[in-house]
Motif scaffolding. Structure first.
Motif, PDB file in Angstrom:
ATOM      1  N   GLN A 132       9.577  18.619  -0.492  1.00 37.62           N
ATOM      2  CA  GLN A 132      10.807  19.401  -0.568  1.00 37.62           C
ATOM      3  C   GLN A 132      11.981  18.457  -0.799  1.00 37.62           C
ATOM      4  N   GLY A 146       7.246   2.231  -0.930  1.00 36.19           N
ATOM      5  CA  GLY A 146       6.491   1.258  -1.733  1.00 36.19           C
ATOM      6  C   GLY A 146       7.238   0.816  -2.983  1.00 36.19           C
ATOM      7  N   TYR A 158       5.133  23.400   3.837  1.00 36.96           N
ATOM      8  CA  TYR A 158       6.056  23.288   2.707  1.00 36.96           C
ATOM      9  C   TYR A 158       5.358  23.817   1.457  1.00 36.96           C
ATOM     10  N   ALA A 169       2.976   0.664   3.260  1.00 39.06           N
ATOM     11  CA  ALA A 169       4.013   1.674   2.975  1.00 39.06           C
ATOM     12  C   ALA A 169       3.296   2.968   2.620  1.00 39.06           C
ATOM     13  N   ASP A 170       2.175   3.196   3.319  1.00 40.62           N
ATOM     14  CA  ASP A 170       1.334   4.341   2.957  1.00 40.62           C
ATOM     15  C   ASP A 170       1.555   5.532   3.885  1.00 40.62           C
ATOM     16  N   GLY A 171       2.797   5.698   4.316  1.00 40.48           N
ATOM     17  CA  GLY A 171       3.191   6.937   4.979  1.00 40.48           C
ATOM     18  C   GLY A 171       2.910   6.992   6.467  1.00 40.48           C
ATOM     19  N   ALA A 227       0.859  -1.194   0.000  1.00 40.91           N
ATOM     20  CA  ALA A 227       0.000   0.000   0.000  1.00 40.91           C
ATOM     21  C   ALA A 227       0.888   1.234   0.000  1.00 40.91           C
ATOM     22  N   VAL A 261      -0.639  -0.468  -4.548  1.00 41.50           N
ATOM     23  CA  VAL A 261      -1.891   0.294  -4.648  1.00 41.50           C
ATOM     24  C   VAL A 261      -1.669   1.685  -4.058  1.00 41.50           C
ATOM     25  N   GLU A 262      -2.010   2.707  -4.844  1.00 36.23           N
ATOM     26  CA  GLU A 262      -1.802   4.102  -4.428  1.00 36.23           C
ATOM     27  C   GLU A 262      -3.156   4.804  -4.379  1.00 36.23           C
ATOM     28  N   ARG A 263      -3.402   5.451  -3.264  1.00 37.83           N
ATOM     29  CA  ARG A 263      -4.696   6.094  -3.066  1.00 37.83           C
ATOM     30  C   ARG A 263      -4.918   7.282  -4.016  1.00 37.83           C
ATOM     31  N   TYR A 310      -7.662   2.004  -2.631  1.00 39.62           N
ATOM     32  CA  TYR A 310      -6.998   1.714  -1.356  1.00 39.62           C
ATOM     33  C   TYR A 310      -7.691   0.548  -0.666  1.00 39.62           C
ATOM     34  N   ILE A 367       7.888   6.627  -1.366  1.00 37.26           N
ATOM     35  CA  ILE A 367       9.300   6.261  -1.439  1.00 37.26           C
ATOM     36  C   ILE A 367       9.459   4.759  -1.136  1.00 37.26           C
ATOM     37  N   ARG A 392       2.252  11.100  -6.271  1.00 36.56           N
ATOM     38  CA  ARG A 392       2.259  12.370  -5.525  1.00 36.56           C
ATOM     39  C   ARG A 392       3.689  12.895  -5.516  1.00 36.56           C
TER      40      ARG A 392
END
Ligand code: FAD
Length: 278
Positions: free
Chosen positions: A43, A15, A186, A159-161, A9, A32-34, A130, A13, A39
């Motif tokens: 920065q 995933g 940012y 791996a969804d942050g 998921a 799988v990316e939401r 997702y 970086i 994205r």
């Protein structure tokens, strides 16, 4: 024996890097990316230590080096833009400065990692979807997706942050994140002559900081940080309200704050996040 089939998921970086190594080991993965597409906001990210060893072994060092920001270091400046301290890329004696010799804009890194995996027969990318349910049957995992499909895998990796929804699904909504008392926003602003080739870091009274980092794409990456122990829920506000709050907080910060705030209004990649540690 059939190939192992892993669901990852998140196409940020971690995933795509995992998909790369699974593929190298002869395993299949679905990432799988939401979001509807990669994205690429963010920065600069410094690659050093273990991270450096990973990209070197992936054979990506040269490509990544060719797309770094080439920032020469970070200078601490005062309200009159006088340098008070300098931290070049390489410190005397071989020490590490704030700026790594591999400093790359996050979006550039995300694209490189995606492009190094998307043509592999072992990797399938699925965007705008997702995981909504995970049933562990011991020898396989049954996964339900928001768009309605149900698929089976040997393993699921979240791996969804930082705010992983997948982790919360598995661990009953628990979060191990510990807020660090700092909110950071940012965004990208037009390059100005004063940005030069060094990052400039300005600390204003009241726990406020502005960091400006020229990139290799002809723009400057701005980072505004507020340190406070108050439990202001800035993250819950919409972007317009967040920008208004930042305007108020930095209005009298001095240095190049007014230029940065005006450019912030036009920035489409603005995002604000509370710093946290797991
Ligand atoms: C837009 C953005 C900008 C960032 N900017 C910076 C920066 O400037 N500097 C810095 O040091 N760090 C930045 N980070 C954080 C940094 O990328 C991570 O701390 C670090 O790189 C770890 O990456 P990751 O792969 O674990 O997670 P991330 O890079 O956060 O990637 C996670 C991916 O998972 C996706 N996702 C989220 N929820 C789901 C879900 N339920 N199902 C499927 N996919 C999902 C996200 O859209 C994202 O693409 C940023 C993260 C994001 C998302």
């Amino acid at each position: 024996m059939s190939k192992s089939n892993v669901l990852v998921a998140g196409a940020g970086i971690a995933g795509p890097i995992l998909a790369f190594w699974l593929s190298r080991a002869g395993m299949r993965s679905v990432v799988v990316e939401r979001a509807p597409e990669l994205r690429t906001a963010g920065q600069t990210i410094d690659i050093r230590g273990v991270g450096f060893e990973v990209v070197r072994r992936m054979g990506l060092e040269e490509l990544i080096r060719s797309r770094t920001t080439r920032e020469q270091g970070i200078a601490i400046v005062d309200a009159s833009n006088r340098k008070r301290a300098e931290f070049p890329v390489s410190l005397p004696g071989g020490g590490q400065g704030f700026t790594s010799d591999i400093e790359i804009v996050r979006g550039e890194l995300v694209k490189i990692l995606y492009e190094s995996t998307c043509n592999s027969n072992n990797v399938e990318y699925v965007f705008e979807d997702y995981i909504t349910s995970i049933k562990d049957h011991g020898d396989r995992v049954e996964v339900g997706f928001a768009k309605g499909s149900v698929r089976e895998f040997d393993l699921v990796v979240a791996a969804d942050g930082m705010h992983s929804k997948t982790r919360r699904l598995v661990f009953d909504g628990q979060s191990s994140l510990r807020p660090l008392g700092q909110h950071v926003c940012y965004f990208t602003i037009p390059y100005h002559e004063s940005d030069g080739t060094w990052a400039r870091w300005y600390n204003a009274p009241g726990g406020r900081a502005i960091l400006l980092r020229p990139d290799n794409l002809g723009t400057t990456r701005a980072i505004l940080a507020i340190t406070s122990n108050s439990s202001e829920a800035y993250e819950k506000l919409d972007v317009k309200a967040q920008k208004e709050a930042i305007h108020k907080i930095f209005a009298d910060a001095g240095w190049e704050a007014s230029r940065v705030l005006s450019a912030m209004d036009a920035a489409s990649d603005f995002y604000l996040q509370e710093m946290a540690h797991s």
